[in-house]
Design an enzyme around this catalytic site. Structure first.
Site, PDB file in Angstrom:
ATOM      1  N   ASP A 107      -3.041   8.540  -0.715  1.00  0.00           N
ATOM      2  CA  ASP A 107      -3.306   7.387   0.224  1.00  0.00           C
ATOM      3  C   ASP A 107      -5.114   7.022  -0.099  1.00  0.00           C
ATOM      4  OD1 ASP A 107      -3.159   5.505   2.426  1.00  0.00           O
ATOM      5  OD2 ASP A 107      -4.289   7.028   3.632  1.00  0.00           O
ATOM      6  N   HIS A 137       0.990  -1.338   0.038  1.00  0.00           N
ATOM      7  CA  HIS A 137      -0.042   0.256  -0.007  1.00  0.00           C
ATOM      8  C   HIS A 137       1.054   1.184   0.114  1.00  0.00           C
ATOM      9  CE1 HIS A 137      -2.858   3.176   1.143  1.00  0.00           C
ATOM     10  NE2 HIS A 137      -2.242   3.226   2.084  1.00  0.00           N
ATOM     11  N   GLU A 152       1.960   4.709  12.948  1.00  0.00           N
ATOM     12  CA  GLU A 152       0.886   4.053  13.350  1.00  0.00           C
ATOM     13  C   GLU A 152       0.661   2.873  13.552  1.00  0.00           C
ATOM     14  OE1 GLU A 152      -3.124   4.500  14.828  1.00  0.00           O
ATOM     15  OE2 GLU A 152      -1.519   5.809  14.823  1.00  0.00           O
ATOM     16  N   ASP A 153       1.103   2.030  12.557  1.00  0.00           N
ATOM     17  CA  ASP A 153       0.816   0.407  12.582  1.00  0.00           C
ATOM     18  C   ASP A 153       1.992  -0.257  12.823  1.00  0.00           C
ATOM     19  OD1 ASP A 153      -1.880   1.204  11.410  1.00  0.00           O
ATOM     20  OD2 ASP A 153      -1.168   1.388   9.418  1.00  0.00           O
ATOM     21  N   ASP A 168     -22.503  17.318 -25.723  1.00  0.00           N
ATOM     22  CA  ASP A 168     -20.986  17.593 -25.517  1.00  0.00           C
ATOM     23  C   ASP A 168     -20.378  16.446 -24.648  1.00  0.00           C
ATOM     24  OD1 ASP A 168     -22.424  18.424 -23.492  1.00  0.00           O
ATOM     25  OD2 ASP A 168     -21.681  20.469 -23.027  1.00  0.00           O
ATOM     26  N   HIS A 203       4.647   6.797   5.555  1.00  0.00           N
ATOM     27  CA  HIS A 203       3.484   7.116   6.118  1.00  0.00           C
ATOM     28  C   HIS A 203       2.714   6.446   7.269  1.00  0.00           C
ATOM     29  CE1 HIS A 203       0.987   5.508   2.901  1.00  0.00           C
ATOM     30  NE2 HIS A 203      -0.097   5.747   3.938  1.00  0.00           N
TER      31      HIS A 203
END
Length: 720
Positions: A139, A48, A76-77, A259, A72
């Site tokens: 993201d 990811h 956090e993970d 159009d 990034h």
């Protein structure tokens, strides 16, 4: 999954001097940190952040942003810390990862109030460096590309939020490719049947129109070349969501759209843009009202281009966008196209970018400091995200960009909050016009101001910009607070007078700790709103004071006189004029009150004072709440005005009876506000009329003449 060398190669295509060692270190660090973590699809999680970085390489962003994209999710993970990131990769990348981590910790798929607060934090996180937003958009784009692996209910919420916030935000930053893909992916999730139907139609039209598109490209290229203009002409099919939105906006079917295709003409110079436009308009008839010049007046996201629509070959409507190569790069990549986000920028380029492309984001972030609650902030920002723009000018030729549908009120607040708050009129192109006039492109607007003016609360529902709504709401709240403060001052002055104690702001200030309020204004407003009783304030200032409830009520004299009791002349009550008074005054809901009535005020928390005639039976409901009774009197020195009253009649049920009743009221210059009728029996009808009268004498004259009418059997005044 993308290999290490593939990421480096993608960056080197547009930046041969890239720091390969930095990118390699970020790749290895993130891969080791994420280890065997899996996504909902079952793929390794590390894929990811690599895909996010790949999206950003399409925007040709700098090494720091690419590295931050790879890293990034680590803080956090995984077990990684921000301190480690900063130490290993430097403070710039550390700051980017920190901003993204703060956003990551927010549950952006949530209730409206929480969503609004999270959106505020998102914008605050990007206030110092917009690259945080660029990574967040990438993201979100990759998450939308893999949305099918999420549970159905979560898919719907994420898609809805993307369409509401992230897609328009990408558009405001000028990143059209990401905006359009986010819109289409959200549309596919939220309404798959409509998406499939439009896509099927588009494929059919594309197959049929392939030769026509080629013909237009070749014809236009040849015509421009004949005039010495080397141009790249390309046809482009519109996206499904763009088609759907146009069908919804214009209430037309797919077949009625003429159009479906747009054409871009890319030239070398600004001069060639206008020359190419001349060639187009002299070759094919243009459609009036469809020409827009965004070169002389760029959009707020720095978008520059000439737009026109002509009747081209085979009588086909052809939409054209004419721009230079540099303008094309900004049109595709938006704020990411600026040198600020490339390597080796200087301070001048930073100032140039912030003065234009970053302007809207800066202004939106400024609104955060003005005290809106999260839901209001989200509402106001979405208002501006979704609207097309019109460009207007001040008398000094300052350009003001506004959402389509904006009024001079929006214009005034865009110039300055004080201009909006004091606006009383306007001139559009030199002519006096209503403040609710819808502004058009090119209008010159001059705002007429009056010092001391307060914006009416009704303006809030009439404006279309978030800044105007927020400013009106704040001004209204401030005005209401001022009203309650004034009312609280008068209530306290009389309360201290009845207690035979001296009142001053200095004494009140000394009692603030005992009243648990931060300022004297807070106390006065609380008393005015009915949230704090005057007797409690007197005891807070004079702890030795003991209130005699009965004596206090007797001192209020006629203000609390009960039906059948004795009365004294009210001489010192708070003056009441009517609905135009500067106090928050209301009249009794069942019958009102008029000058000539003996009146009493009942303080209702958060609403102000409600005025009742002294004979109103409704006053019995407040017998056990003496602190809510306010001493009031009529003040008729202001301009004459009508006051609310209610009468109830029994009329004979025959043709013309209602006409006779209303004619009597009209002859006496009464004003009927509402009429309700109910059949009492076959012969009689009960009629209740709410009307406005000057005073009690005026009301009694109307009642007397109505009683004299043959068709009226009975008339009574209703006093609740």
């Amino acid at each position: 999954m993308m290999r290490q060398y593939e990421l480096v190669e993608r960056v080197k295509r547009y930046n041969p001097s890239t720091d390969e060692a930095l990118l390699n270190r970020a790749y290895v660090y993130a891969m080791m940190a994420h280890g065997n973590q899996k996504r909902a699809s079952g793929d390794l999680f590390f894929g990811h952040p690599l895909e996010v970085a790949a999206i950003l390489t399409d925007l040709k962003l700098d090494d720091a942003t690419i590295a931050a994209a790879v890293l990034h999710d680590t803080v956090e993970d995984t077990q990684a810390t921000l301190e480690e990131i900063t130490k290993s990769f430097g403070p710039q990348i550390g700051a980017l990862v920190d901003g993204l981590t703060k956003i990551k910790r927010l549950d952006l798929v949530s209730r409206r109030a929480a969503q609004g607060e999270n959106f505020r934090k998102l914008l605050l996180a990007v206030a110092d460096d917009v690259r945080v937003l660029l990574v967040k958009l990438a993201d979100r784009l990759h998450n939308m590309r893999t949305l099918q692996f999420m549970p159905p209910d979560k898919r719907h919420r994420i898609a809805e939020e993307t369409l509401d916030i992230y897609a328009p935000l990408a558009g405001r930053m000028g990143i059209q490719e990401i905006r359009e893909e986010l819109e289409d992916l959200s549309f596919h999730t939220l309404d798959p049947e409509a998406y499939e139907a439009i896509s099927r139609h588009l494929n059919e039209v594309t197959a049929k129109s392939e030769k026509l598109v080629e013909e237009i490209e070749q014809t236009l290229t040849a015509k421009l070349k004949a005039q010495g203009i080397n141009a790249e002409v390309s046809g482009r099919q519109k996206r499904p969501y763009s088609i759907w939105r146009k069908m919804e906006r214009k209430s037309v079917s797919f077949e009625q759209l003429s159009d479906i295709f747009g054409f871009r003409v890319i030239v070398d110079t600004v001069d060639e843009c206008y020359r190419a436009l001349g060639v187009v308009h002299t070759s094919w008839p243009m459609i009036p009202g469809r020409y827009k010049d965004y070169i002389s007046t760029p959009k707020q996201n720095d978008y520059r281009s000439l737009h026109t629509t002509v009747i081209g070959p085979s009588r086909q409507r052809v939409e054209l966008q004419i721009r230079t190569v540099a303008m094309e790069e900004v049109a595709e990549y938006g704020i990411a196209a600026h040198a600020l986000y490339k390597e080796g920028v200087n301070d001048n380029s930073r100032l140039a970018v912030e003065s234009r492309a970053y302007q809207w984001l800066r202004r939106t972030i400024d609104l955060l400091a003005e005290g809106d609650n999260p839901e209001e902030f989200l509402e106001h920002t979405k208002l501006e995200l979704f609207h097309d723009q019109v460009f207007c000018f001040t008398p000094k030729a300052r350009l003001i960009a506004l959402p389509r549908g904006a009024t001079p009120i929006d214009f005034a607040y865009a110039v300055h909050t004080d201009v909006g708050n004091t606006a009383v009129g306007c001139k559009i192109n030199g002519r006096m016009s209503p403040l609710l006039t819808e502004l058009q492109n090119g209008d010159e607007v001059e705002i007429v101001r009056a010092e001391g003016q307060t914006p009416p609360a009704a303006w809030e529902s009439l404006v279309v910009t978030g800044k105007a709504r927020a400013s009106i709401r704040r001004a209204t709240r401030a005005a209401v607070r001022q009203q309650y403060t004034g009312l609280g001052t008068q209530i306290l002055e009389r309360a201290f007078e009845r207690a035979n104690r001296a009142y001053s702001h200095e004494k009140l200030k000394g009692a603030l700790p005992r009243l648990a309020r931060g300022s004297t204004e807070d106390v006065l407003a609380a008393v005015g709103r009915g949230e704090m009783f005057s007797g409690d304030v007197v005891r807070a200032v004079y702890p030795d004071y003991k209130e005699d409830r009965r004596a206090g009520l007797a001192d209020q004299s006629a203000a609390i006189e009960r039906p059948g009791g004795s009365s004294e002349t009210v001489t010192d009550g708070i003056p009441i004029r009517g609905l135009n008074d500067d106090l928050p005054v209301h009249f009794a809901p069942n019958g009102g009150a008029v000058p000539g009535d003996r009146i009493v005020g009942i303080l209702t928390p958060g609403e102000g004072v409600t005025i009742y005639p002294i004979q109103s039976a409704s006053l019995a409901d407040f017998d056990n709440e003496p602190d809510r009774w306010i001493d009031v009197r009529w003040d008729l020195e202001a301009e004459p005005q009508r006051y609310p009253a209610r009468i109830k009649l029994q009329s004979i049920n025959e043709p013309g009876s209602l006409a006779q009743i209303t004619q009597v009221i009209a002859d006496h210059e009464g004003n009927i506000d509402n009429v309700t009728m109910k059949r009492r029996t076959q012969d009689f009808t009960d009629v209740t009329i709410d009307l406005g009268v000057w005073d009690l004498k005026h009301l009694n004259a109307i009642i007397a003449e109505l009683r004299a009418k043959r068709t009226v059997s009975r008339v009574d005044r209703v006093t609740g």
